[in-house]
Scaffold this active site. Structure first.
Site, short mmCIF file in Angstrom:
data_model
loop_
_atom_site.label_atom_id
_atom_site.label_comp_id
_atom_site.label_asym_id
_atom_site.label_seq_id
_atom_site.Cartn_x
_atom_site.Cartn_y
_atom_site.Cartn_z
N TYR A 1 -12.83 27.56 0.02
CA TYR A 1 -12.85 26.11 -0.13
C TYR A 1 -11.89 25.60 -1.18
O TYR A 1 -11.48 24.44 -1.13
CB TYR A 1 -14.26 25.56 -0.33
N GLU B 1 0.84 -1.20 0.00
CA GLU B 1 0.00 0.00 0.00
C GLU B 1 0.87 1.25 0.00
O GLU B 1 0.59 2.22 -0.70
CB GLU B 1 -0.92 0.03 1.22
N LYS C 1 -11.59 4.83 1.85
CA LYS C 1 -10.52 4.02 1.26
C LYS C 1 -11.18 2.91 0.44
O LYS C 1 -11.25 1.76 0.85
CB LYS C 1 -9.62 3.45 2.37
N GLU D 1 -7.59 6.47 10.25
CA GLU D 1 -7.97 7.21 11.45
C GLU D 1 -6.95 8.32 11.72
O GLU D 1 -7.34 9.44 12.07
CB GLU D 1 -8.03 6.27 12.66
#
Length: 130
Positions: free
Chosen positions: A56, A24, A101, A76
């Protein structure tokens, strides 16, 4: 606390190298970020001036840099880093950050996996004693 207005940014997709597994971090994958900011927008509405609100476009660039930046093991942790960065703007009183994800290495068929964190400004105490 008074009622807050919201700025919502959804579907910000950024390539990053986060994950527990070596492949990953080596190969990377797309992450999608959703943000919900709670803040007063009355001044911006009255002035019609972008400097009186959270821009933004600049927010999206800042979040994208975090996602594309230093790898972490857990989404997290990534969500917390994003929330911390958003709350650096004191006008933002609360934020919800969701990190998706969708290509997580899960053996079962799934559409998405996501983590959401809800954070708020730490209010200064009303008084202090000497």
């Amino acid at each position: 606390m008074d009622l807050l207005d919201e700025i919502v940014l959804t579907g910000l997709t950024v390539f990053g190298h986060h994950g527990v597994f070596d492949f990953e971090r080596r190969d990377g994958q797309e992450f999608t970020i959703d943000l919900r900011l709670g803040l007063p927008l009355g001044a911006a509405a009255a002035s019609d001036d972008v400097t009186d609100t959270v821009h933004y476009g600049e927010l999206a660039d800042r979040v994208a840099a975090i996602v594309a930046g230093e790898p972490v093991n857990l989404i997290e942790t990534l969500a917390q880093r994003i929330a911390d960065a958003v709350l650096e703007d004191e006008r933002v009183k609360v934020v919800t950050v969701t990190v998706h994800k969708p290509h997580a290495p899960i053996a079962q068929t799934f559409a998405d996996v996501a983590v959401s964190v809800h954070r708020m400004q730490k209010e200064a105490p009303a008084w202090t004693s000497d």
